[in-house]
Structure formats: structure tokens, C-alpha cells
Design a protein around this motif. Structure first.
Motif, short mmCIF file in Angstrom:
data_model
loop_
_atom_site.label_atom_id
_atom_site.label_comp_id
_atom_site.label_asym_id
_atom_site.label_seq_id
_atom_site.Cartn_x
_atom_site.Cartn_y
_atom_site.Cartn_z
N LYS A 1 41.82 46.17 55.06
CA LYS A 1 40.58 46.95 55.03
C LYS A 1 40.07 47.18 53.61
CE LYS A 1 40.89 47.37 59.47
NZ LYS A 1 40.04 46.50 60.33
N GLU A 2 40.99 47.22 52.65
CA GLU A 2 40.57 47.43 51.26
C GLU A 2 41.62 46.86 50.31
OE1 GLU A 2 40.23 51.59 50.36
OE2 GLU A 2 41.97 52.13 51.57
N TYR A 3 41.13 46.41 49.16
CA TYR A 3 42.03 45.93 48.12
C TYR A 3 41.35 46.06 46.77
CZ TYR A 3 39.39 41.46 48.33
OH TYR A 3 38.41 40.49 48.32
N ALA A 4 42.14 45.99 45.71
CA ALA A 4 41.58 46.03 44.35
C ALA A 4 42.59 45.45 43.37
CB ALA A 4 41.22 47.46 43.95
N SER A 5 42.05 44.78 42.35
CA SER A 5 42.84 44.32 41.21
C SER A 5 42.51 45.19 40.00
CB SER A 5 42.49 42.87 40.84
OG SER A 5 42.84 41.97 41.85
N ALA A 6 43.53 45.69 39.33
CA ALA A 6 43.33 46.24 38.00
C ALA A 6 43.51 45.07 37.03
CB ALA A 6 44.33 47.35 37.73
N GLY A 7 43.67 45.32 35.75
CA GLY A 7 43.93 44.20 34.85
C GLY A 7 43.22 44.32 33.53
N ARG A 8 43.37 43.28 32.73
CA ARG A 8 42.72 43.20 31.43
C ARG A 8 41.57 42.19 31.50
NH1 ARG A 8 48.26 42.95 28.01
NH2 ARG A 8 49.02 42.55 30.10
N TYR A 9 40.40 42.64 31.18
CA TYR A 9 39.24 41.75 31.07
C TYR A 9 39.24 41.28 29.62
CZ TYR A 9 34.31 40.30 30.96
OH TYR A 9 33.14 39.61 30.81
N PHE A 10 40.02 40.23 29.37
CA PHE A 10 40.30 39.86 27.99
C PHE A 10 40.77 38.41 27.96
CE2 PHE A 10 43.45 39.58 24.48
CZ PHE A 10 42.61 39.86 23.41
N ASN A 11 40.30 37.67 26.96
CA ASN A 11 40.73 36.29 26.76
C ASN A 11 40.94 36.09 25.27
OD1 ASN A 11 41.24 33.55 26.80
ND2 ASN A 11 39.58 33.07 28.22
N GLU A 12 42.19 36.01 24.86
CA GLU A 12 42.51 35.98 23.44
C GLU A 12 41.82 34.81 22.73
OE1 GLU A 12 46.51 36.44 20.65
OE2 GLU A 12 46.67 35.73 22.71
N ASN A 13 41.09 35.15 21.67
CA ASN A 13 40.41 34.18 20.80
C ASN A 13 39.27 33.43 21.48
OD1 ASN A 13 42.25 34.78 18.70
ND2 ASN A 13 43.71 33.30 19.53
N LYS A 14 38.92 33.83 22.70
CA LYS A 14 37.82 33.17 23.40
C LYS A 14 36.98 34.22 24.12
CE LYS A 14 40.36 28.88 24.40
NZ LYS A 14 40.85 27.99 25.49
#
Length: 583
Positions: free
Chosen positions: A547-560
Motif C-alpha cells: 500500500k505504501e513504500y519509500a526510499s530514503a538515501g543520498r541524492y549525490f553523485n561524487e564528482n558528477k
């Protein structure tokens, strides 16, 4: 081929022989060294000698390979292999080992070599470093009368005067020297020994304005003042004097337009063990600097849906997993949490906090890391739990429970690279997720069961798939580490072989049996809408109960640059209504 009957004890005997006899000409290493008790040894020669103790003859170096074969053999026995950046390691470090072993001296925080090592590390990273540099700034608070920070300095100075009645503790007209000055990008580094942590220093730190950017954790420094409570009565006002000079160094960024002042605690690490010519040591020092320097003022933005049931923390910069920084993030979130909102789950990213691999757990105790020894796994989980307790103090938990019923904390052991599909990680590590009931303090743990192909040789894998499921009053919860979600990616069905195929099939069957309605996902990075899209689609197709889900995380790409817009990433990695705290 290296004889399999060579054991750790034989390697230690070989090291002992090298300490006594030195290294013969032509047997020094050019690419790698075995690091043991702050000394460096040529790996291939060590194995040659070890064979003498195992099989009564020195092993001919032509019968086995250096590099991967030798390094893997030694790391499996619990030894550390380091890569040499230049020939300096051979010419300096290994030459020292040719000499007779000298008597051991107990290391202390006044070790001169520690400061030399820090200087060498700073030079390796930044180039020019000036030692004992003196800024021509006044030590008299009244000389700052026409500045915006005069009121703060005057208040701090008066508090020191009132503490014990010493009114004239400033004897130098110019601020005494700083330990290190890095001209580019422009910041100072102070190496604080125990005498800096006094009641006077606590007074000054407690009165710093909230907008003063610092390259160290002020709360940690205050706690160290309380714990160490040093006293220096020669002269009687020495504590006041030292605390005031340290204050001016902390205010240098606004006085002279510098970057925030960085402070390193002498007892945090045996700094002289770092070698600026060894890549992993440099990387480790950079990580320490990041922990001290980054995000002193944490900027948090909120994206909120109507009637949210999930909240997640999305970090848009590099992240080291430092517990103090993680605590500050959670404290900051509590201060700005939308009024009248309480969610069921607050989710953090993979590796939200990290801890060092415990020294009392040899790598050899793991066994097969894909099917690890259960007792060793239990010890690693217990160390992870202890670090979660350090993060979630009672007072912080009391604040958080006003806004969420449960929180998940991603917990990794430290590693040199972030867990991404393209990063090869051979060093042993574990990636866990703890789900904590904020009202009771009870916890449930899970961990990564389906590693990336590039980390499967190092990850201590979680075999018990049942740990991924948790019964809550809001419904059955599925807890996933970052790459675990790809179990549901139909594209990988054809490529999965052996144990990977078995894990996919078993996890899917268990998921259909458990019928979860909520999925909490803990990736390390997500910078594109395409990373998890196929996996989420496969999961929803397989499990209509979701019924529901979510991802946390880092919105990050090293050197790009990140590959997708942040808002699109947020929208494509959830089902249902959320509060997104964007750091």
C-alpha cells in the motif's frame, strides 16, 4: 601457489624475524605493504619466510604470485594490505625496519610525530601548509568594539573574568600562533590536547552564537570539557587565558574571512600511525576532516504531502556517517517538524551512521562472508546496536516520539567507498538497518542479504531473510537494504546464478507468504529516477498487498552532477504520502 597450511602464527613469526634481521636486498615491495603494529612489511617476502616456519623451508618467490594472490591470502588471515603511493614508503618506512628493534614506548598525546603526520597529511591534500602561523589580530576585546561580533566576544571575556576573579589574564597583545594554517582554501587546524578541555573552555563554548560556523562538533567539545576537566595553574589564570585564545581562533573565520576552524582531539586517533604516502591513510584522514568540517550549520528543507504516514531524510551532499552529525540532523528535524503531523515511520539512508570494524573480531572469524558464522554476526549486530544507542539518547528519543512511532537507522561498518553498483569493495564490512520503537526503545534489526556483485567478496551477508519482515500496528513491514530491492528487478532474473538465484527465489516466496503492506528502503545513493524504477515495478507486480513504500538515501553523485531532478527522484521513489526532509 601458496601452501594452505601457512597460518597466522607463521606470518607473525616471519614478521618477528624481519624485525630482527631486516629485509634482504631485492625483497622490498614496490606496490603493496603488509601493515602491522604501525610498521610495513613486503607481503611476498613475509610469505616466503612464513613457509619456513610452516614447512621448514623458505618458499621460492617464483613459485607464487605477488599482488592479488599474496594480498588475498594475507587478508584472509586477518592482516591489512596497503597500496604504496610512491617509493617513499620503501625508502623511508621499510628502511627503518632494517634496524634492530628498539624498546617500545607507550604512545601519549604529546607525541611530536602526531603533529608531523597531520602536517604531512594536510600537505598531501592541500599543498602548502604553514606551521605555527601567527595572525596579526588583537587579543583585547575592546579592539573589536566596532565589529558585529563585539557583543559576543565581550560576553565571553566577561564570563571568564567572573569565573574565578582573574581580570588580567591576557598578556599577549597579538594572538599566539595557530598549529596549522592552510592558505588554500584558507582555514586553520588546531590539535587540541587534554589541557584545552577545562571548565573555562566549556564556559566559552557554551556562549558561542548559533550562527558561528565551526569545523568541529561544539557539543562534543563541551562534553570533553566536562569529562576531562583539566586544570593548569601555572600561572593561576592559565585556563582562562588558553580558553580565550582558543575562542579568538574559533572566531578567525569572521575576523579574517577564513573557512571554519577545524579542531582535532589528540586522543581521538593515534595520528602518527598515518602515512601520507599510503592511499588508504590519506583517504581516512580526508574522511576525518570531512566529519569535522561538514555541515556545521545544517540547512533543512521540507517537502510535504497531505496526511503523510511516512517521513524520510534525503541527504544532498557527501555523508560520512558521523554519529555527531547524524544526531544534529535529527535534532534539527525535530525543531522544524510540521506542526500537528505525526508519521508512522521516519526513514534514514543506508550508512546513516558508521562504526569501525571491532578490533576484537578477526576477519577469519567470519568464515564464508556469504554464509557467515552466526556468533560473529551477532557480535557485529551488537556493536551496531550500541552505536544506535549512542545516536538516540533518551532525550532525543523523547523528542522524536512526538513526531514518529518508529525510526529506521542505517548502520554500516566503515569502508573506503560508498556502496554503489559500480564501486568494487573487497574489504570486509556489514550493512545493517535498525528499526526502533521510539516509545518503548525496543528494536528490530535487518541487514543486506543481496549485495552488489562488486561487494559480495567483502560484505558479511545476512542469511536470515525473515529479519526483513516486522509486524507493526500499521501492517506488515518489509525492511530492505539498498541493493536488496533489486531482488524484485525482473531484468536480473536471467543473470542471477548459484546462491544469488536461490536468494532471489527464496525472498520472493517469503514475501508472498508474509504479504507486507509497507516497504522501507535504505539506499546509500539515488541520483536518478531509473536506478530503482524496474525494481519497484517488479515488487508491486509481485506483491499486490503493498500500500505504501519509500526510499530514503543520498541524492549525490561524487564528482558528477546528479542525473535526474531531485523532485522527480523524490516522487519516483515512494508510494503514498510523505514528509521529505532534504538536508
Amino acid at each position: 601457489m601458496i601452501p594452505k597450511n601457512i597460518k597466522r602464527v607463521h606470518i607473525l613469526k616471519a614478521i618477528e624475524e624481519i624485525d630482527k634481521e631486516g629485509i634482504p636486498q631485492g625483497r622490498k615491495s614496490k606496490k603493496f605493504v603488509l601493515a602491522y603494529k604501525q610498521k610495513y612489511y613486503p607481503p611476498k617476502y613475509v610469505i616466503s619466510l612464513a613457509n619456513k616456519y610452516a614447512n621448514n623451508v623458505e618458499l621460492n618467490s617464483s613459485t607464487f604470485s605477488g599482488g592479488q594472490e599474496t594480498n588475498r591470502f594475507l587478508t584472509n588471515l586477518g592482516f591489512q594490505i596497503l597500496e604504496i603511493l610512491s617509493s617513499k614508503v620503501e625508502s623511508v618506512t621499510l628502511r627503518k625496519m632494517d634496524k634492530k628493534k628498539k624498546g617500545k614506548r607507550r604512545h601519549n598525546e604529546r607525541c611530536f610525530e602526531c603533529k608531523r603526520a597531520i602536517k604531512a597529511m594536510l600537505e598531501k591534500i592541500y599543498g602548502q601548509v604553514k606551521v605555527n602561523y601567527q595572525f596579526q589580530i588583537s587579543t583585547k576585546p575592546d579592539d573589536y568594539r566596532n565589529t558585529p561580533y563585539y557583543t559576543n566576544l565581550k560576553e565571553i571575556y566577561s564570563a571568564l573574568q567572573n569565573y574565578r576573579g582573574y581580570n588580567n589574564f591576557v598578556k599577549s597583545h597579538i594572538l599566539p600562533h595557530c598549529d596549522f594554517f592552510v592558505p588554500d582554501p584558507g582555514f586553520i587546524v588546531e590539535f587540541d590536547e587534554s589541557q584545552h578541555f577545562t571548565a573555562c573552555r566549556k564556559i566559552t563554548l557554551s556562549k558561542y552564537p548559533n550562527n558561528l560556523e565551526l569545523g568541529f562538533d561544539r557539543v562534543k567539545w563541551i562534553k570533553l570539557c566536562e569529562k576531562i576537566n583539566a586544570r593548569d595553574n601555572d600561572p593561576p589564570y592559565r585556563d582562562e587565558q588558553r580558553a580565550w585564545y582558543d575562542t579568538l581562533r574559533d572566531f578567525l573565520p569572521i575576523i579574517k574571512g577564513l573557512k571554519p576552524t577545524v579542531r582535532l582531539f589528540s586522543r581521538d586517533f593515534q595520528w602518527c600511525s598515518l602515512n601520507s604516502e599510503i592511499r588508504s591513510d590519506v583517504k581516512r584522514f580526508e574522511t576525518i576532516l570531512k566529519q569535522e568540517k561538514q555541515w556545521i550549520n545544517i540547512n533543512i528543507k521540507i517537502r510535504e504531502d497531505l496526511n503523510p504516514t511516512l517521513a524520510r531524510i534525503v541527504i544532498t551532499k557527501d555523508w560520512s556517517g558521523n554519529i555527531d552529525l547524524a544526531r544534529r540532523v535529527l535534532e534539527g528535524i525535530c525543531k522544524i517538524w510540521p506542526m500537528g503531523r505525526k508519521v508512522n515511520f521516519l526513514i534514514t539512508c543506508g550508512g546513516f551512521i558508521t562504526y569501525n570494524w571491532p578490533s576484537f573480531i578477526p576477519y577469519t572469524d567470519i568464515g564464508d562472508n556469504k554464509f557467515p558464522n552466526q556468533n560473529t554476526l551477532n557480535l557485529l549486530v551488537e556493536e551496531g546496536r550500541k552505536n544506535v544507542e549512542l545516536l538516540l539518547s533518551y532525550s532525543l528519543r523523547q523528542k522524536l516520539k512526538e513526531y514518529a512511532k518508529y525510526i529506521t537507522i542505517g548502520v554500516d561498518t566503515c569502508k573506503s567507498k560508498i556502496s554503489r553498483t559500480q564501486n568494487y569493495i573487497s574489504e570486509h564490512h556489514i550493512e545493517l538497518v535498525f528499526l526502533i520503537d521510539l516509545e518503548t526503545g525496543n528494536y528490530h534489526w535487518a541487514g543486506k542479504s543481496y549485495p552488489t556483485a562488486n561487494q559480495e567478496k567483502g560484505l558479511v551477508r545476512i542469511n536470515d531473510l525473515q529479519t526483513h519482515f516486522f509486524n507493526s500496528e500499521f501492517g506488515k513491514v518489509m525492511i530492505l537494504g539498498c541493493h536488496d530491492l533489486t531482488i524484485f528487478n525482473p531484468r536480473s532474473n536471467a543473470t542471477a546464478k548459484g546462491w544469488r538465484k536461490r536468494v532471489k527465489e527464496e525472498f520472493k516466496e517469503l514475501s508472498k507468504k508474509e504479504k507486507p503492506s509497507i516497504v522501507l528502503h535504505h539506499p546509500h545513493t539515488t541520483d536518478s529516477i531509473n536506478i530503482w524504477a524496474a525494481s519497484w515495478n517488479g515488487l508491486r507486480k509481485l506483491l499486490p498487498t503493498i500500500k505504501e513504500y519509500a526510499s530514503a538515501g543520498r541524492y549525490f553523485n561524487e564528482n558528477k552532477p546528479c542525473r535526474s531532478d531531485l523532485l522527480n527522484v523524490l516522487l519516483k521513489t515512494k508510494l503514498g504520502n510523505t514528509i521529505d526532509f532534504i538536508i
